[in-house]
Design an enzyme around this catalytic site. Structure first.
Site, PDB file in Angstrom:
ATOM      1  N   GLU A 102       0.846  -1.233   0.050  1.00 26.35           N
ATOM      2  CA  GLU A 102       0.028  -0.187  -0.160  1.00 26.35           C
ATOM      3  C   GLU A 102       0.988   1.146   0.010  1.00 26.35           C
ATOM      4  O   GLU A 102       2.079   1.299   0.463  1.00 26.35           O
ATOM      5  CB  GLU A 102      -0.787  -0.199   1.442  1.00 26.35           C
ATOM      6  CG  GLU A 102      -1.727   1.199   1.584  1.00 26.35           C
ATOM      7  CD  GLU A 102      -2.787   1.411   0.622  1.00 26.35           C
ATOM      8  OE1 GLU A 102      -2.730   1.527  -0.505  1.00 26.35           O
ATOM      9  OE2 GLU A 102      -3.962   1.406   1.009  1.00 26.35           O
ATOM     10  N   ASP A 103       0.505   2.294  -0.473  1.00 30.17           N
ATOM     11  CA  ASP A 103       1.145   3.695  -0.700  1.00 30.17           C
ATOM     12  C   ASP A 103       1.058   4.084   0.761  1.00 30.17           C
ATOM     13  O   ASP A 103       2.340   4.595   1.292  1.00 30.17           O
ATOM     14  CB  ASP A 103       0.563   4.515  -1.658  1.00 30.17           C
ATOM     15  CG  ASP A 103      -0.947   4.933  -1.667  1.00 30.17           C
ATOM     16  OD1 ASP A 103      -1.542   4.239  -0.707  1.00 30.17           O
ATOM     17  OD2 ASP A 103      -1.208   5.385  -2.397  1.00 30.17           O
ATOM     18  N   ASP A 106      -3.792   5.434   6.158  1.00 29.79           N
ATOM     19  CA  ASP A 106      -4.439   6.720   6.951  1.00 29.79           C
ATOM     20  C   ASP A 106      -5.633   6.316   7.948  1.00 29.79           C
ATOM     21  O   ASP A 106      -5.127   6.110   9.065  1.00 29.79           O
ATOM     22  CB  ASP A 106      -5.248   7.545   5.576  1.00 29.79           C
ATOM     23  CG  ASP A 106      -5.713   8.894   5.880  1.00 29.79           C
ATOM     24  OD1 ASP A 106      -5.441   9.432   7.013  1.00 29.79           O
ATOM     25  OD2 ASP A 106      -6.860   9.325   5.352  1.00 29.79           O
ATOM     26  N   GLY A 108      -6.789   3.462   7.954  1.00 26.29           N
ATOM     27  CA  GLY A 108      -6.702   1.812   8.262  1.00 26.29           C
ATOM     28  C   GLY A 108      -7.845   1.020   7.654  1.00 26.29           C
ATOM     29  O   GLY A 108      -7.758  -0.191   7.525  1.00 26.29           O
ATOM     30  N   THR A 110      -8.895   0.642   4.627  1.00 22.02           N
ATOM     31  CA  THR A 110      -8.671   0.055   3.271  1.00 22.02           C
ATOM     32  C   THR A 110      -7.933  -1.059   3.833  1.00 22.02           C
ATOM     33  O   THR A 110      -8.304  -2.285   3.159  1.00 22.02           O
ATOM     34  CB  THR A 110      -8.033   0.902   2.392  1.00 22.02           C
ATOM     35  OG1 THR A 110      -8.509   2.054   2.308  1.00 22.02           O
ATOM     36  CG2 THR A 110      -7.514   0.244   0.928  1.00 22.02           C
ATOM     37  N   ARG A 168       1.179  12.251  -9.675  1.00 25.79           N
ATOM     38  CA  ARG A 168       1.650  11.045  -9.229  1.00 25.79           C
ATOM     39  C   ARG A 168       3.111  10.580  -9.594  1.00 25.79           C
ATOM     40  O   ARG A 168       3.902   9.764  -9.179  1.00 25.79           O
ATOM     41  CB  ARG A 168       0.804   9.676 -10.023  1.00 25.79           C
ATOM     42  CG  ARG A 168      -0.411   9.515  -9.471  1.00 25.79           C
ATOM     43  CD  ARG A 168      -1.147   8.367  -9.855  1.00 25.79           C
ATOM     44  NE  ARG A 168      -2.560   8.392 -10.063  1.00 25.79           N
ATOM     45  CZ  ARG A 168      -3.381   8.035  -8.555  1.00 25.79           C
ATOM     46  NH1 ARG A 168      -2.686   7.581  -7.670  1.00 25.79           N
ATOM     47  NH2 ARG A 168      -4.741   7.777  -8.867  1.00 25.79           N
TER      48      ARG A 168
HETATM   49  P1  5GP Z   1      -7.535   4.602   4.552  1.00 31.01           P
HETATM   50  O1  5GP Z   1      -8.565   3.509   4.252  1.00 31.01           O
HETATM   51  O2  5GP Z   1      -6.242   4.032   5.246  1.00 31.01           O
HETATM   52  O3  5GP Z   1      -8.072   5.757   5.480  1.00 31.01           O
HETATM   53  O4  5GP Z   1      -6.981   5.064   3.208  1.00 31.01           O
HETATM   54  C1  5GP Z   1      -5.840   4.490   2.385  1.00 31.01           C
HETATM   55  C2  5GP Z   1      -6.133   5.333   1.202  1.00 31.01           C
HETATM   56  O5  5GP Z   1      -6.286   6.821   1.141  1.00 31.01           O
HETATM   57  C3  5GP Z   1      -4.778   5.366   0.413  1.00 31.01           C
HETATM   58  O6  5GP Z   1      -4.503   4.125  -0.115  1.00 31.01           O
HETATM   59  C4  5GP Z   1      -4.661   6.422  -0.174  1.00 31.01           C
HETATM   60  O7  5GP Z   1      -5.111   6.306  -1.707  1.00 31.01           O
HETATM   61  C5  5GP Z   1      -5.473   7.552   0.315  1.00 31.01           C
HETATM   62  N1  5GP Z   1      -4.726   8.569   0.911  1.00 31.01           N
HETATM   63  C6  5GP Z   1      -4.804   8.647   2.397  1.00 31.01           C
HETATM   64  N2  5GP Z   1      -4.046   9.663   2.725  1.00 31.01           N
HETATM   65  C7  5GP Z   1      -3.455  10.180   1.636  1.00 31.01           C
HETATM   66  C8  5GP Z   1      -2.513  11.470   1.460  1.00 31.01           C
HETATM   67  O8  5GP Z   1      -2.226  11.807   2.090  1.00 31.01           O
HETATM   68  N3  5GP Z   1      -2.240  11.568   0.128  1.00 31.01           N
HETATM   69  C9  5GP Z   1      -2.931  10.802  -0.900  1.00 31.01           C
HETATM   70  N4  5GP Z   1      -2.530  11.009  -2.445  1.00 31.01           N
HETATM   71  N5  5GP Z   1      -3.607   9.707  -0.721  1.00 31.01           N
HETATM   72  C10 5GP Z   1      -4.104   9.573   0.551  1.00 31.01           C
END
Ligand code: 5GP
Length: 183
Positions: A102-103, A106, A108, A110, A168
């Site tokens: 995963e990149d 945030d 969590g 996903t 990107r």
């Molecule tokens: P989570 O489910 O953990 O909230 O979200 C993860 C996804 O939110 C990441 O795969 C990404 O696509 C997106 N995301 C969360 N924070 C950022 C950020 O600071 N920048 C970008 N570009 N995407 C983010």
């Protein structure tokens, strides 16, 4: 950087040199841990495509590669956040050792969703690898087995990460200043 992309205020957060060192460190750890395993690396599109490409080329054990495309919608609270799977893996992972790439983590949600999904597909083990983590925003308890670095609670772009599908292609990671909509 192309001219249009200079219209938004970006500040350098993680340089390409630090990213490169981080990727090498993670690849070495993963190689050590997966020597006797059947590794399937599953990249989370689109954001992880550059990280994944750099990482797998430095992992020195055999591995299979697949991708998922997911998106997450909602207000950011546990009850209302919905993860939608747009494209699932096509690899049979039963009895194999899956590593989700995963990149950035945030809330969590996903990674929690993907870990459950891949276990349900019969994976023998599921571990998580993320280049970046924003722990201050966590809503779901996830263990990131291989973590690059933590970043502050700012919206970050570059090295695969986008804002509205822009940025990107940048080789470094930047904070997008004064951006509050983290959808
Ligand atoms: P989570 O489910 O953990 O909230 O979200 C993860 C996804 O939110 C990441 O795969 C990404 O696509 C997106 N995301 C969360 N924070 C950022 C950020 O600071 N920048 C970008 N570009 N995407 C983010």
């Amino acid at each position: 950087m192309n001219e249009e992309d200079t219209t938004l205020p970006l500040s350098l957060l993680v340089s390409r040199r630090v990213i490169e060192e981080t990727v090498s460190r993670l690849a070495a750890q993963i190689s050590d841990d997966y020597r006797e395993k059947h590794l399937v690396a599953v990249g989370v599109l689109k954001g992880a495509f550059i990280f994944m490409a750099d990482l797998v080329r430095q992992i020195d054990v055999p591995l299979e590669i697949d991708f998922v495309t997911v998106s997450s919608y909602g207000s950011g609270t546990n009850s209302s956040r919905t993860i939608t799977m747009h494209q699932d893996i096509t690899t049979d992972v039963s009895g194999k050792d899956v590593l989700v790439i995963e990149d950035i983590v945030d809330t969590g949600h996903t990674l929690c969703y993907l870990a459950d999904h891949l276990k349900a597909r019969g994976a023998r083990s599921v571990r998580l690898c993320a280049l970046a983590d924003k722990p201050s925003r966590r809503e779901q308890d996830v263990t990131i087995d291989y973590l690059g670095f933590t970043v502050p609670d700012q919206f970050v772009v570059g090295y695969g990460l986008d804002f509205d599908n822009r940025f990107r292609y940048l080789p470094d990671i930047y904070a997008l200043e004064a951006h509050h909509d983290q959808g």
